[in-house]
Design a protein around this motif. Structure first.
Motif, PDB file in Angstrom:
ATOM      1  N   PRO A 229      62.064 100.636  63.333  1.00  0.00           N
ATOM      2  CA  PRO A 229      63.518 100.789  63.270  1.00  0.00           C
ATOM      3  C   PRO A 229      64.222  99.465  63.587  1.00  0.00           C
ATOM      4  O   PRO A 229      63.746  98.703  64.443  1.00  0.00           O
ATOM      5  CB  PRO A 229      63.816 101.824  64.353  1.00  0.00           C
ATOM      6  N   ASN A 230      65.265  99.201  62.842  1.00  0.00           N
ATOM      7  CA  ASN A 230      66.082  98.003  63.041  1.00  0.00           C
ATOM      8  C   ASN A 230      65.484  96.699  62.531  1.00  0.00           C
ATOM      9  O   ASN A 230      66.068  95.635  62.726  1.00  0.00           O
ATOM     10  CB  ASN A 230      66.465  97.816  64.507  1.00  0.00           C
ATOM     11  N   ALA A 231      64.321  96.772  61.903  1.00  0.00           N
ATOM     12  CA  ALA A 231      63.735  95.538  61.360  1.00  0.00           C
ATOM     13  C   ALA A 231      64.592  95.039  60.194  1.00  0.00           C
ATOM     14  O   ALA A 231      64.603  93.851  59.880  1.00  0.00           O
ATOM     15  CB  ALA A 231      62.310  95.810  60.895  1.00  0.00           C
ATOM     16  N   GLY A 232      65.307  95.964  59.544  1.00  0.00           N
ATOM     17  CA  GLY A 232      66.167  95.562  58.431  1.00  0.00           C
ATOM     18  C   GLY A 232      65.746  96.176  57.107  1.00  0.00           C
ATOM     19  O   GLY A 232      66.029  95.619  56.051  1.00  0.00           O
ATOM     20  N   LYS A 233      65.091  97.328  57.159  1.00  0.00           N
ATOM     21  CA  LYS A 233      64.604  97.968  55.924  1.00  0.00           C
ATOM     22  C   LYS A 233      65.764  98.365  55.004  1.00  0.00           C
ATOM     23  O   LYS A 233      65.758  98.060  53.824  1.00  0.00           O
ATOM     24  CB  LYS A 233      63.773  99.224  56.265  1.00  0.00           C
ATOM     25  N   SER A 234      66.733  99.045  55.592  1.00  0.00           N
ATOM     26  CA  SER A 234      67.859  99.482  54.758  1.00  0.00           C
ATOM     27  C   SER A 234      68.618  98.285  54.216  1.00  0.00           C
ATOM     28  O   SER A 234      69.037  98.279  53.053  1.00  0.00           O
ATOM     29  CB  SER A 234      68.813 100.348  55.566  1.00  0.00           C
ATOM     30  N   SER A 235      68.780  97.278  55.056  1.00  0.00           N
ATOM     31  CA  SER A 235      69.490  96.083  54.581  1.00  0.00           C
ATOM     32  C   SER A 235      68.725  95.427  53.443  1.00  0.00           C
ATOM     33  O   SER A 235      69.328  94.960  52.468  1.00  0.00           O
ATOM     34  CB  SER A 235      69.650  95.062  55.718  1.00  0.00           C
ATOM     35  N   LEU A 236      67.401  95.428  53.544  1.00  0.00           N
ATOM     36  CA  LEU A 236      66.592  94.841  52.473  1.00  0.00           C
ATOM     37  C   LEU A 236      66.752  95.662  51.196  1.00  0.00           C
ATOM     38  O   LEU A 236      66.937  95.108  50.105  1.00  0.00           O
ATOM     39  CB  LEU A 236      65.114  94.785  52.883  1.00  0.00           C
ATOM     40  N   LEU A 333      59.585  88.532  56.518  1.00  0.00           N
ATOM     41  CA  LEU A 333      60.090  88.120  57.834  1.00  0.00           C
ATOM     42  C   LEU A 333      61.607  88.041  57.729  1.00  0.00           C
ATOM     43  O   LEU A 333      62.153  87.127  57.124  1.00  0.00           O
ATOM     44  CB  LEU A 333      59.489  86.771  58.239  1.00  0.00           C
ATOM     45  N   ASN A 334      62.241  89.033  58.302  1.00  0.00           N
ATOM     46  CA  ASN A 334      63.684  89.174  58.120  1.00  0.00           C
ATOM     47  C   ASN A 334      64.467  88.494  59.253  1.00  0.00           C
ATOM     48  O   ASN A 334      63.896  88.085  60.256  1.00  0.00           O
ATOM     49  CB  ASN A 334      64.028  90.669  58.038  1.00  0.00           C
ATOM     50  N   LYS A 335      65.741  88.427  59.058  1.00  0.00           N
ATOM     51  CA  LYS A 335      66.705  87.867  60.012  1.00  0.00           C
ATOM     52  C   LYS A 335      66.452  86.381  60.271  1.00  0.00           C
ATOM     53  O   LYS A 335      66.607  85.888  61.389  1.00  0.00           O
ATOM     54  CB  LYS A 335      66.702  88.668  61.335  1.00  0.00           C
ATOM     55  N   SER A 336      66.029  85.683  59.222  1.00  0.00           N
ATOM     56  CA  SER A 336      65.784  84.241  59.343  1.00  0.00           C
ATOM     57  C   SER A 336      67.041  83.499  59.743  1.00  0.00           C
ATOM     58  O   SER A 336      66.968  82.399  60.305  1.00  0.00           O
ATOM     59  CB  SER A 336      65.303  83.670  58.013  1.00  0.00           C
ATOM     60  N   ASP A 337      68.192  84.089  59.426  1.00  0.00           N
ATOM     61  CA  ASP A 337      69.454  83.412  59.775  1.00  0.00           C
ATOM     62  C   ASP A 337      69.631  83.299  61.287  1.00  0.00           C
ATOM     63  O   ASP A 337      70.406  82.474  61.775  1.00  0.00           O
ATOM     64  CB  ASP A 337      70.633  84.173  59.166  1.00  0.00           C
ATOM     65  N   LEU A 338      68.905  84.114  62.048  1.00  0.00           N
ATOM     66  CA  LEU A 338      69.091  84.100  63.504  1.00  0.00           C
ATOM     67  C   LEU A 338      68.180  83.099  64.216  1.00  0.00           C
ATOM     68  O   LEU A 338      68.318  82.890  65.405  1.00  0.00           O
ATOM     69  CB  LEU A 338      68.838  85.503  64.081  1.00  0.00           C
ATOM     70  N   SER A 360      66.783  86.570  54.721  1.00  0.00           N
ATOM     71  CA  SER A 360      67.834  87.161  55.531  1.00  0.00           C
ATOM     72  C   SER A 360      68.457  88.231  54.661  1.00  0.00           C
ATOM     73  O   SER A 360      69.140  87.922  53.691  1.00  0.00           O
ATOM     74  CB  SER A 360      68.878  86.108  55.913  1.00  0.00           C
ATOM     75  N   ALA A 361      68.146  89.479  55.000  1.00  0.00           N
ATOM     76  CA  ALA A 361      68.664  90.591  54.185  1.00  0.00           C
ATOM     77  C   ALA A 361      70.181  90.586  54.269  1.00  0.00           C
ATOM     78  O   ALA A 361      70.872  90.845  53.291  1.00  0.00           O
ATOM     79  CB  ALA A 361      68.098  91.905  54.677  1.00  0.00           C
ATOM     80  N   LYS A 362      70.668  90.270  55.454  1.00  0.00           N
ATOM     81  CA  LYS A 362      72.111  90.294  55.670  1.00  0.00           C
ATOM     82  C   LYS A 362      72.818  89.271  54.787  1.00  0.00           C
ATOM     83  O   LYS A 362      73.821  89.574  54.158  1.00  0.00           O
ATOM     84  CB  LYS A 362      72.390  90.007  57.141  1.00  0.00           C
ATOM     85  N   LYS A 363      72.259  88.055  54.751  1.00  0.00           N
ATOM     86  CA  LYS A 363      72.909  87.003  53.953  1.00  0.00           C
ATOM     87  C   LYS A 363      72.388  86.938  52.526  1.00  0.00           C
ATOM     88  O   LYS A 363      72.750  86.042  51.762  1.00  0.00           O
ATOM     89  CB  LYS A 363      72.707  85.648  54.646  1.00  0.00           C
TER      90      LYS A 363
HETATM   91  P1  GDP Z   1      66.308  99.476  59.525  1.00  0.00           P
HETATM   92  O1  GDP Z   1      66.412 100.378  60.685  1.00  0.00           O
HETATM   93  O2  GDP Z   1      64.984  98.840  59.454  1.00  0.00           O
HETATM   94  O3  GDP Z   1      66.689 100.120  58.216  1.00  0.00           O
HETATM   95  O4  GDP Z   1      67.340  98.285  59.765  1.00  0.00           O
HETATM   96  P2  GDP Z   1      68.817  98.021  59.212  1.00  0.00           P
HETATM   97  O5  GDP Z   1      68.762  97.515  57.844  1.00  0.00           O
HETATM   98  O6  GDP Z   1      69.637  99.221  59.472  1.00  0.00           O
HETATM   99  O7  GDP Z   1      69.258  96.839  60.129  1.00  0.00           O
HETATM  100  C1  GDP Z   1      69.295  96.939  61.541  1.00  0.00           C
HETATM  101  C2  GDP Z   1      70.303  95.966  62.075  1.00  0.00           C
HETATM  102  O8  GDP Z   1      69.871  94.628  61.794  1.00  0.00           O
HETATM  103  C3  GDP Z   1      71.682  96.104  61.445  1.00  0.00           C
HETATM  104  O9  GDP Z   1      72.627  95.897  62.418  1.00  0.00           O
HETATM  105  C4  GDP Z   1      71.706  94.988  60.419  1.00  0.00           C
HETATM  106  O10 GDP Z   1      72.993  94.512  60.172  1.00  0.00           O
HETATM  107  C5  GDP Z   1      70.852  93.922  61.079  1.00  0.00           C
HETATM  108  N1  GDP Z   1      70.218  93.057  60.094  1.00  0.00           N
HETATM  109  C6  GDP Z   1      69.454  93.422  59.056  1.00  0.00           C
HETATM  110  N2  GDP Z   1      69.037  92.355  58.386  1.00  0.00           N
HETATM  111  C7  GDP Z   1      69.546  91.265  59.012  1.00  0.00           C
HETATM  112  C8  GDP Z   1      69.449  89.842  58.764  1.00  0.00           C
HETATM  113  O11 GDP Z   1      68.828  89.357  57.840  1.00  0.00           O
HETATM  114  N3  GDP Z   1      70.112  89.052  59.661  1.00  0.00           N
HETATM  115  C9  GDP Z   1      70.811  89.545  60.696  1.00  0.00           C
HETATM  116  N4  GDP Z   1      71.410  88.683  61.480  1.00  0.00           N
HETATM  117  N5  GDP Z   1      70.911  90.846  60.932  1.00  0.00           N
HETATM  118  C10 GDP Z   1      70.288  91.713  60.105  1.00  0.00           C
END
Ligand code: GDP
Length: 458
Positions: A229-236, A333-338, A360-363
């Protein structure tokens, strides 16, 4: 054969609706229900012409709709029978009303796929071409469409006919031998038979091997996104979907816990199974999440394993790494922007030596690289439709497999010098399998089954 009618356009509202008729009474029925603006006897209307006029209810003389009627005269029609297509306005009520009038005036309702079935039974197309029709209609990606069109054009039929001719040549030789044994040509003809059957073996093998590509064309690639959870799956997932590539379709998966989305990677449909449901269970029993992941990994062709690279890997991450150990996967490897050190890869991941992409899924950074990797991993660029015949149908694949088995057995029989009439049995079996593909020697039941999958009016 009776005269059939059906609505050929999809249910719903559209610009036009098409009601189709086929069979010997087609023109008689049209005569009763259609009045052309420029009056002309229907029996004089030439094939391949379109007439403008009105459908009139024969009972009360009321105008039902303003229509165009296309005329096709046997044998130059889709079914090879007399046919008409009524183009009406595309409303649900109007097309049904016109169909109803056709049925009251001598037509019977067509079964699904019956027009195409008639085209097959009347010999205009073979079974591979008939099956291609449904593939064209259901194609989910450009490449699948190209391959379906090739098959519709008779590419597979031609290929199989070539094989059939090779086999018939061998059989003719064998038969001559059985009929005139006194000529003592056995050895020569056995050598010849072997040569020809080797050729047949090659051709069958080539067809069978093409199924690997065909399966990708037809079924696409299933991808599972896993990660804690929170790794960024949905964002990806969102990032993958929001690329400019077309989203083919989108619907909730069959199970409550997963969502399936389609994307299109270079003309190949890719189904992404999202683990949204895993999150729901995360607080209950952690094991459920892992079990679900395992199940999804098993069902997929490729796993995208997502890790939050801004944090140290924990046990959950390690569990996921274990789960994908023997699976075709890409480590994301997600969240590289951080993170400051852009080169950083955790040691545990370096150790397993998997395809690794930093994003970076976010960016929305690095997403394109994932697409490129998918293309590379499945050799998508090598699936060039048109260069070879590609089997996409599991029924065809199984029959080619059977044919190949018999081909190999016949070769062994030739090697072992078995009597030539025994060899002929195996060889005839190959013809039988090919005949089941092209429809020459296929059972009524299988034909029924194939056409039942068609839509109405096709
Ligand atoms: P999931 O639980 O694996 O589906 O994760 P989410 O996609 O819901 O992301 C969890 C949190 O991480 C959210 O607050 C996203 O905005 C954040 N997040 C996801 N990808 C990135 C990224 O590439 N960079 C940053 N800074 N935050 C991210």
């Amino acid at each position: 054969m009776s005269t059939i009618a059906a609505i050929s356009t999809a249910p719903g509202i559209g610009g036009i609706g098409i009601i189709r008729l086929s069979g010997k009474d087609t023109f008689k029925i049209i005569e009763k229900i259609f009045v052309a603006n420029k009056e002309e006897k229907i029996e004089n209307v030439k094939g391949y012409t379109i007439k403008y006029g009105k459908i009139i209810h024969p009972k009360n003389g009321k105008i039902v709709d303003e229509v165009l009627v296309s005329f096709f005269r046997a044998p130059k029609s889709y079914t090879t029978e007399d046919m008409c297509e009524i183009n009406s306005h595309g409303g649900m009520v109007v097309v049904r009303e016109i169909l109803e009038i056709c049925l009251k005036n001598g037509a019977i309702i067509a079964e699904p796929g019956e027009f195409t079935k008639r085209a097959f039974l009347n010999g205009r197309i073979d079974l591979t071409q008939a099956e291609a029709v449904i593939n064209v209609i259901e194609a989910k990606g450009k490449r699948e469409l190209d391959s379906a069109i090739n098959q519709l054009n008779g590419e597979l039929k031609i290929n199989l006919n070539e094989i059939k001719n090779d086999i018939l040549e061998v059989l003719t030789n064998i038969e001559a031998n059985i009929d005139y044994p006194e000529y003592d040509v056995e050895e020569v003809s056995q050598e010849k038979a072997k040569e020809k059957m080797k050729l047949v073996e090659n051709k069958l093998e080539k067809l069978l091997n093409s199924f690997e590509k065909g399966k990708i064309l037809k079924d696409g690639i299933n991808i599972a996104i896993v990660g804690k959870p929170n790794a960024g799956k949905s964002s990806l997932l969102n990032a993958l979907l929001k690329e400019e590539r077309a989203i083919v379709t989108e619907y909730e998966g069959t199970t409550r816990d997963t969502i399936e989305e389609f994307i299109n990677v270079d003309g190949i449909p890719v189904k992404i199974i999202d683990t949204a449901g895993i999150r729901d269970t995360e607080n209950a029993v952690e094991q459920i999440g892992i079990n679900k992941s395992r199940e999804m990994i098993d069902k997929s062709d490729l796993v995208l394993a997502v890790f939050d690279n801004s944090k140290k890997l924990n046990n959950e991450d390690i569990d996921i790494l274990k789960l994908i150990r023997n699976k075709k996967s890409i480590i994301i490897l997600n969240k590289s922007d951080l993170i400051k050190n852009k080169e950083y890869i955790p040691q545990e991941i370096k150790n397993i030596n998997e395809n690794t992409i930093k994003i970076s899924a976010k960016k929305r950074e690095g997403i394109d690289e994932i697409y490129k990797k998918i293309v590379e991993l499945f050799n998508i660029n090598e699936i060039v439709v048109g260069n070879e015949t590609i089997l996409t149908n599991i029924r065809h694949k199984n029959l080619i497999n059977e044919a190949l088995k018999n081909c190999k057995e016949s070769l062994i029989a030739i090697e072992e010098g078995l009597p030539i009439d025994i060899i002929a049995i195996n060889i005839k079996e190959i013809l039988e399998s090919i005949g089941k593909i092209t429809g020459e020697s296929v059972s009524e039941e299988i034909i029924k089954d194939i056409f039942s999958k068609f839509c109405l009016g096709k």
